[in-house]
Write a protein that holds these residues in place. Structure first.
Motif, PDB file in Angstrom:
ATOM      1  N   GLY A  84      31.613 -11.195  14.175  1.00  0.00           N
ATOM      2  CA  GLY A  84      30.888 -10.318  13.268  1.00  0.00           C
ATOM      3  C   GLY A  84      30.698  -8.907  13.784  1.00  0.00           C
ATOM      4  O   GLY A  84      29.760  -8.223  13.389  1.00  0.00           O
ATOM      5  N   SER A  85      31.605  -8.446  14.639  1.00  0.00           N
ATOM      6  CA  SER A  85      31.392  -7.146  15.283  1.00  0.00           C
ATOM      7  C   SER A  85      32.024  -5.975  14.533  1.00  0.00           C
ATOM      8  O   SER A  85      31.890  -4.835  14.962  1.00  0.00           O
ATOM      9  N   HIS A  86      32.715  -6.252  13.448  1.00  0.00           N
ATOM     10  CA  HIS A  86      33.260  -5.156  12.647  1.00  0.00           C
ATOM     11  C   HIS A  86      32.091  -4.384  12.019  1.00  0.00           C
ATOM     12  O   HIS A  86      31.098  -4.995  11.608  1.00  0.00           O
ATOM     13  N   ALA A  91      26.931  -4.117   9.202  1.00  0.00           N
ATOM     14  CA  ALA A  91      26.108  -3.489   8.159  1.00  0.00           C
ATOM     15  C   ALA A  91      25.693  -4.513   7.109  1.00  0.00           C
ATOM     16  O   ALA A  91      24.565  -4.487   6.612  1.00  0.00           O
ATOM     17  N   PHE A  92      26.603  -5.426   6.756  1.00  0.00           N
ATOM     18  CA  PHE A  92      26.244  -6.478   5.792  1.00  0.00           C
ATOM     19  C   PHE A  92      25.082  -7.307   6.332  1.00  0.00           C
ATOM     20  O   PHE A  92      24.162  -7.668   5.604  1.00  0.00           O
ATOM     21  N   GLY A 106      35.234 -11.450  -0.531  1.00  0.00           N
ATOM     22  CA  GLY A 106      35.849 -10.528  -1.489  1.00  0.00           C
ATOM     23  C   GLY A 106      35.215  -9.147  -1.419  1.00  0.00           C
ATOM     24  O   GLY A 106      35.900  -8.123  -1.498  1.00  0.00           O
ATOM     25  N   MET A 107      33.882  -9.129  -1.276  1.00  0.00           N
ATOM     26  CA  MET A 107      33.184  -7.846  -1.145  1.00  0.00           C
ATOM     27  C   MET A 107      33.672  -7.112   0.106  1.00  0.00           C
ATOM     28  O   MET A 107      33.899  -5.889   0.078  1.00  0.00           O
ATOM     29  N   LEU A 108      33.794  -7.840   1.207  1.00  0.00           N
ATOM     30  CA  LEU A 108      34.227  -7.215   2.462  1.00  0.00           C
ATOM     31  C   LEU A 108      35.625  -6.619   2.322  1.00  0.00           C
ATOM     32  O   LEU A 108      35.901  -5.526   2.830  1.00  0.00           O
ATOM     33  N   LEU A 148      27.575   1.987   2.197  1.00  0.00           N
ATOM     34  CA  LEU A 148      27.214   3.401   2.366  1.00  0.00           C
ATOM     35  C   LEU A 148      26.825   3.703   3.808  1.00  0.00           C
ATOM     36  O   LEU A 148      27.084   4.796   4.318  1.00  0.00           O
ATOM     37  N   GLU A 149      26.204   2.728   4.473  1.00  0.00           N
ATOM     38  CA  GLU A 149      25.837   2.971   5.871  1.00  0.00           C
ATOM     39  C   GLU A 149      27.080   3.183   6.727  1.00  0.00           C
ATOM     40  O   GLU A 149      27.144   4.113   7.537  1.00  0.00           O
ATOM     41  N   VAL A 150      28.078   2.332   6.532  1.00  0.00           N
ATOM     42  CA  VAL A 150      29.323   2.501   7.296  1.00  0.00           C
ATOM     43  C   VAL A 150      29.988   3.822   6.911  1.00  0.00           C
ATOM     44  O   VAL A 150      30.512   4.546   7.762  1.00  0.00           O
ATOM     45  N   ALA A 151      29.929   4.136   5.612  1.00  0.00           N
ATOM     46  CA  ALA A 151      30.541   5.383   5.141  1.00  0.00           C
ATOM     47  C   ALA A 151      29.871   6.607   5.768  1.00  0.00           C
ATOM     48  O   ALA A 151      30.530   7.590   6.083  1.00  0.00           O
TER      49      ALA A 151
END
Lengths: 159, 340
Positions: A84-86, A91-92, A106-108, A148-151
């Motif tokens: 889960g380190s991506h 963020a999820f 699918g969301m990922l 959005l956080e990753v963005a």
């Protein structure tokens, strides 16, 4: 039914399987290859739970004829790190963007494709990118916030 | 074409659990020799957070770090009985059962520690970080792992506990019809601001403001997650989702997502939530349970907001454009109510 050989790359690894004429990519991934991360929600392109990336472009594996990925690259949530380190996975988790989890792969994948093509999307772009994926539990807001956080944090395209 | 704005309000008094022949849940707790604890439940976690909440409750009661607790909800064949995950009963019923079981296991763990430290078990306390020590003398201590090992390998005792929590069946009073179906209630109030297009009949929810009283928010982020997601589900039921056919009869009802309207991330409303905590006297650490309540008040609030916006009273959900347009036609046009 006749069987045909099919070769493609799945999450960077070469796969060679025999598939029946007319088999869809989702069934091949789940039954022949054993990658269960893409989910069979509606099997008619309405829910997005089976979303995978085909040569980097999000597609509905339930509606994709398996033969059409011959020689191409397919990416599923199974290719994301198991710990889960991506950044998207982190963020999820931080935003509680999953409850039952059925829509999450699918969301990922939809979010991964967006961030690859648009490293700093705005909210409208995130909503648009996720609009083919439905979720019963979260109300979408935590998922949108996670992407959005990753963005915002330096953006996507760095995986 | 005119866009009419309206505001609607609804509040609810929501019973926790149900009253069908008695409402019990059970929990079993035991330690492994390394001092970690397993909680066996038949209660199902389908994403609402049952595992997280019971894990917190068990760790707090046992006096061990939350990392030392594993909750197994896997199997109703082999697990202790639970009525199920419904009626917002999980946190309250199962949480209480976990407390009973964990208290029994904790007492045995402390007895083992007392024997090892040569003190009275009543004088021991836990620090929640895996240590048991003499009250007022932190250096007289033993780890929970060592205490559990001592119980098993030297004293021949199981560090284990059984728990059940039961709300008994409340019979109806034949004379008055009175009964006491549940022991506590959660509460919520919600305001919905909508826009109604009098040409298309479409309703858009612009903003939702709510206050939910949930007893103790044992895991505040999980509570917030439930409320955000549940309110969205209620919004979806209020405006979009139905298995009823629109034309002309039931055989034309939706059978899949191409016909059943399931809105996406572009159809959500901004939702600001206040979580109020009034701990329930009989709840686990005061907890009640947000459960189904999170989806309920938004439906009447939206219906009231539509009435406020255009004067159309829709009495069957969902509030489809068709129903709004039929109401507008019957009324001879929009009749906006007072702004509030």
């Amino acid at each position: 039914m006749a069987q045909k050989p099919l070769q493609f790359r799945l999450n960077g690894a070469e796969k060679a399987v025999f598939v029946e004429d007319g088999a869809n990519l989702l069934d091949v991934l789940r039954r022949s290859v054993g990658d269960l991360t893409a989910k069979r929600g509606c099997a008619q392109g309405g829910c997005g739970a089976c979303t995978v990336l085909i040569d980097g472009v999000p597609g509905l594996s339930c509606l994709t004829l398996a033969e059409t990925v011959e020689g191409r690259s397919v990416a599923t949530a199974g290719g994301l790190p198991g710990d889960g380190s991506h950044p998207l996975q982190e963020a999820f988790m931080a935003h509680f963007a999953a409850q039952c989890g059925f829509c999450t792969p699918g969301m990922l994948m939809a979010a991964t494709a967006l961030l690859e093509s648009t490293p700093h999307p705005d909210r409208d772009q995130v909503v648009h990118a996720l609009s083919g994926n439905i979720c019963r539990c979260t109300g979408y807001e935590p998922i949108i916030a996670a992407v959005l956080e990753v963005a915002g944090e330096g953006g996507g395209g760095r995986s | 074409m005119t866009i009419h704005r309206g505001r609607g309000f609804a509040s609810i008094n929501y019973p926790i659990g149900m009253n069908l022949g008695g409402d019990p849940s059970q929990a079993l707790v035991h330690s492994s020799p390394d001092g970690k604890f397993a909680i066996a439940l038949s209660s199902i976690d389908l994403g609402q957070g049952m595992k997280s909440v019971t894990r917190q409750i068990a760790a707090e009661t046992l006096g061990v770090p939350v990392e030392d607790v594993y909750v197994d909800t896997a199997d109703s064949d082999t697990g202790p009985h639970c009525m199920g995950s419904f009626a917002s009963r999980g946190t309250h019923r199962v949480g209480n059962a976990v407390i009973v079981a964990a208290k029994e296991a904790r007492a045995i763990m402390l007895e083992a520690a007392a024997e090892e430290l040569e003190v009275n078990a009543d004088d021991l306390e836990t620090d929640g970080r895996g240590n048991i020590h003499l009250r007022g003398a932190p250096d007289r201590s033993i780890t929970t792992g060592d205490a559990c090992q001592a119980a098993q390998f030297r004293h021949g005792k199981t560090v284990a506990g059984r728990g059940i929590f039961l709300i008994p069946l409340s019979e109806v009073e034949p004379e008055t019809g009175e009964m006491t179906p549940v022991s506590c209630y959660a509460h919520a109030a919600l305001v919905a601001d909508v826009m109604v297009d009098d040409e298309t009949g479409e309703v858009t929810v612009e903003q939702v403001n709510s206050a939910y009283e949930v007893g103790r928010a044992i895991n505040p982020r999980l509570v917030e997650q439930q409320l955000v997601g549940g309110a969205w589900m209620g919004l979806s039921h209020a405006l979009y989702e139905t298995t009823e056919p629109r034309y002309p009869d039931r055989s034309h009802g939706p059978v899949d997502f191409s016909q059943y309207t399931m809105p996406g991330p572009g159809d959500i409303a901004r939702h600001d939530i206040a979580i109020l905590e009034r701990p329930a006297p009989d709840g686990p650490f005061g907890g009640k349970g947000p459960g189904e309540m999170c989806a309920n008040p938004i439906m009447p609030a939206i219906a009231n907001a539509v009435f406020n916006a255009v004067g159309v009273r829709v009495t069957a959900l969902p509030i489809t454009p068709e129903k709004v347009l039929r109401g507008l036609k019957a009324n001879g046009g929009a009749r906006p109510g007072p702004r509030r």
